[in-house]
Design an enzyme around this catalytic site. Structure first.
Site, mmCIF file in Angstrom:
data_model
loop_
_atom_site.group_PDB
_atom_site.id
_atom_site.type_symbol
_atom_site.label_atom_id
_atom_site.label_comp_id
_atom_site.label_asym_id
_atom_site.label_seq_id
_atom_site.Cartn_x
_atom_site.Cartn_y
_atom_site.Cartn_z
ATOM 1 N N GLU A 274 0.880 -1.215 -0.006
ATOM 2 C CA GLU A 274 -0.122 -0.150 0.044
ATOM 3 C C GLU A 274 0.853 1.164 0.045
ATOM 4 O O GLU A 274 0.807 2.110 0.854
ATOM 5 C CB GLU A 274 -0.949 -0.089 1.284
ATOM 6 C CG GLU A 274 -1.837 -1.133 1.490
ATOM 7 C CD GLU A 274 -2.481 -1.156 2.861
ATOM 8 O OE1 GLU A 274 -2.375 -0.115 3.677
ATOM 9 O OE2 GLU A 274 -3.079 -1.937 3.078
ATOM 10 N N PRO A 275 1.784 1.374 -1.235
ATOM 11 C CA PRO A 275 2.588 2.633 -0.877
ATOM 12 C C PRO A 275 1.697 3.737 -1.212
ATOM 13 O O PRO A 275 0.896 3.902 -2.262
ATOM 14 C CB PRO A 275 3.536 2.491 -2.055
ATOM 15 C CG PRO A 275 2.972 1.497 -3.006
ATOM 16 C CD PRO A 275 1.778 0.640 -2.091
ATOM 17 N N GLY A 276 2.002 5.057 -0.647
ATOM 18 C CA GLY A 276 1.625 6.051 -0.997
ATOM 19 C C GLY A 276 2.582 7.146 -1.169
ATOM 20 O O GLY A 276 2.976 7.543 -2.267
ATOM 21 N N ARG A 277 3.760 7.553 -0.223
ATOM 22 C CA ARG A 277 4.695 8.667 -0.211
ATOM 23 C C ARG A 277 5.616 8.108 -1.443
ATOM 24 O O ARG A 277 5.901 9.173 -2.288
ATOM 25 C CB ARG A 277 5.308 8.704 0.830
ATOM 26 C CG ARG A 277 6.499 9.841 0.895
ATOM 27 C CD ARG A 277 7.215 9.587 2.249
ATOM 28 N NE ARG A 277 6.328 9.520 3.535
ATOM 29 C CZ ARG A 277 5.765 10.378 4.560
ATOM 30 N NH1 ARG A 277 6.138 11.705 3.903
ATOM 31 N NH2 ARG A 277 5.402 9.988 5.342
ATOM 32 N N ARG A 313 2.931 19.950 6.380
ATOM 33 C CA ARG A 313 4.094 19.137 6.621
ATOM 34 C C ARG A 313 5.121 19.809 7.597
ATOM 35 O O ARG A 313 5.686 19.330 8.242
ATOM 36 C CB ARG A 313 4.493 18.230 5.548
ATOM 37 C CG ARG A 313 3.503 17.420 4.966
ATOM 38 C CD ARG A 313 4.301 16.370 3.946
ATOM 39 N NE ARG A 313 4.933 15.204 4.812
ATOM 40 C CZ ARG A 313 6.367 15.243 4.918
ATOM 41 N NH1 ARG A 313 6.913 15.911 4.123
ATOM 42 N NH2 ARG A 313 6.734 14.334 5.541
ATOM 43 N N TYR A 317 5.179 18.340 11.119
ATOM 44 C CA TYR A 317 6.066 17.558 11.587
ATOM 45 C C TYR A 317 7.520 17.824 11.632
ATOM 46 O O TYR A 317 8.571 17.217 11.553
ATOM 47 C CB TYR A 317 6.161 16.373 10.772
ATOM 48 C CG TYR A 317 4.714 15.812 10.013
ATOM 49 C CD1 TYR A 317 3.961 15.040 11.051
ATOM 50 C CD2 TYR A 317 4.566 15.906 8.922
ATOM 51 C CE1 TYR A 317 2.836 14.554 10.666
ATOM 52 C CE2 TYR A 317 2.840 15.397 8.497
ATOM 53 C CZ TYR A 317 2.402 14.535 9.350
ATOM 54 O OH TYR A 317 1.010 14.271 8.788
ATOM 55 N N CYS A 344 -1.735 33.850 9.847
ATOM 56 C CA CYS A 344 -1.396 34.300 11.243
ATOM 57 C C CYS A 344 -0.986 33.369 12.143
ATOM 58 O O CYS A 344 -1.897 33.048 13.276
ATOM 59 C CB CYS A 344 -2.600 35.097 11.488
ATOM 60 S SG CYS A 344 -3.320 36.361 10.167
#
Ligand code: LLP
Length: 418
Positions: A274-277, A313, A317, A344
């Site tokens: 199940e690869p995403g990135r 991101r 993170y 802001c």
């Protein structure tokens, strides 16, 4: 980022200048390379040649634009979804329901019904309570639901704590020590059919060892279940393979898959990934215009028109994304800048302490933004979400128009007057 390269000091995506994309569609805009997406997918698919029942199921949370799903579906990809919305996106894009696995810790009854109606490949179940619900819904529909349990193997993926999912303290999956009992319970139910076992220990993993540790534990469980007359037909190892953002050297999909195949040996198991990135991260950039340069006593800021609402991101993170000028102008003086957006919040930055020779009006590319970029964007500060453009050789295609203010307030209503 091979599909993105400088030629004569000008950054291209395939055979298109990124500055031209900015002129045509404005900024901020996500720009993807079709070639890069296809090549990344094929790294997985080619490593599984000859194993016709294995599946590479793109985790669409990483990038769910219909055009992205369509080009992957055309290559035969399956899809990993975590909501009815994601399932409907796959179907809309022409993906096959029987190549969909449904993950996620909390599937609602209506989502289970929809998945059963369209005939997905498998539910990846994350708790005993969810098992009971899926059995009940399938029973009401007079159907049998194909199921797998997401087993939490309690291994440390060695990645950012927010994207680490395979430790006992994480909310995901069923504890490995409980799994046999839960599989036996599933065997006793009449409206589910056990087909698989799955696991996903985290994201942006840059070593093979945690994957292999998890696989060892899963295989022991597969063998234990076989002794109880429960046959696991497919093993779904989730996603998680990392990419190079700065200097990481993650394993290549082919090497990872070769190591998995060696470990499963002669067991009769179909594989699912199940690869995403690793399919889309380095296939996309976010282009943004420098609005102002601001030189404070202790800091220089480049204030750009993209913000944390477009790319979360770095704020969430502390992720590092390379930031490059789309046109290198050697006449400008280099300074160290924090690249910040208009939102802001002090946390609204895309990069810190970047040495750049830039001026207002320049277009920058925030690299490695194809995964978890647009999909995590929001309308914070009533900002319309960015446009998305797909580059195919020397062609640019708008695959999502920039949102308008009308899109944003659609559905909002005033109270009656008086
Ligand atoms: N399968 C499951 C069950 C998952 O939970 C995930 C990601 C994947 C597959 C895909 O993992 P990948 O191949 O992309 O590592 N928003 C974070 C990443 C969150 C990942 C959540 N689950 C980020 O931007 O780093």
């Amino acid at each position: 980022m091979d599909s993105f390269e400088y030629r004569n000091n000008r950054l291209h995506c395939e055979n298109v200048l990124l500055s031209e994309v900015a002129k045509e569609f404005g900024t901020p805009t996500y720009v993807y390379s079709r070639d890069a997406i296809e090549l990344a997918y094929l790294e997985y698919a080619n490593a599984l040649v000859g194993r016709d029942d294995d599946m590479v199921c793109f985790a669409i949370k990483a990038n769910s634009n219909l055009a992205v799903l369509d080009i992957l579906a055309r290559l035969g990809a399956g899809f990993d979804v975590v909501s009815q919305g994601e399932l409907d996106r796959v179907l809309k894009a022409g993906g096959r329901a029987d190549r969909v696995v449904f993950s996620g810790v909390s599937k609602q009854s209506r989502e289970i019904r929809r998945a059963l109606e369209v005939g997905i490949h498998c539910f990846n179940i994350e708790s005993e309570a969810e098992l009971e619900r899926i059995d009940a819904v399938a029973g009401q529909m007079g159907m049998i639901a194909p199921i797998s349990f997401r087993v939490n193997p309690n291994v440390d993926a060695g990645t950012h704590p927010y994207i680490s999912t395979g430790l006992k303290e994480n909310k995901f999956g069923v504890a490995i020590d409980d799994a046999e009992r839960i599989y036996l319970r599933a065997k006793s139910l009449s409206n589910v059919e056990i087909t698989g076992m799955d696991c996903h220990i985290g994201s942006q993993l840059t070593e093979l060892a945690p994957f292999m540790d998890a696989l060892d534990k899963l295989l022991i469980l597969v063998d234990q279940l076989q002794a109880q007359d429960i046959t696991i037909k497919h093993l779904d190892l989730g996603g998680g393979l990392g990419v190079c953002y700065t200097d990481e050297v993650p394993p290549k999909p082919g090497d990872y898959i070769a190591a998995v195949l060696e470990k499963i040996g002669d067991r009769d198991l179909n594989l699912v990934f199940e690869p995403g990135r690793s399919i889309v991260a380095n296939a996309g950039v976010l282009i943004t215009e420098v609005e102002y340069l601001k030189h404070n006593e202790s800091k220089n800021f480049a204030i750009v028109d993209a913000a944390m609402n477009d790319m979360l991101r770095p704020a969430l993170y502390s992720a590092y994304l390379d930031i490059l000028p789309t046109e290198i102008n050697e006449d400008n003086t280099a300074h160290s800048y924090d690249i910040v957006g208009p939102v802001c919040e002090t946390g609204d930055f895309l990069g810190k302490d970047r040495t750049l020779s830039i001026e207002a009006g320049d277009i920058l590319a925030v690299c490695s933004s194809g995964a978890y970029g647009f999909t995590m964007s929001s309308n914070y500060n009533t900002r319309t979400r960015a446009a998305e453009v797909m580059i195919d050789d020397n062609q640019m295609y708008e695959i999502r128009a920039r949102e308008t203010f009308e899109d944003l307030i659609k559905g909002e209503k005033l109270l009656p007057k008086g």
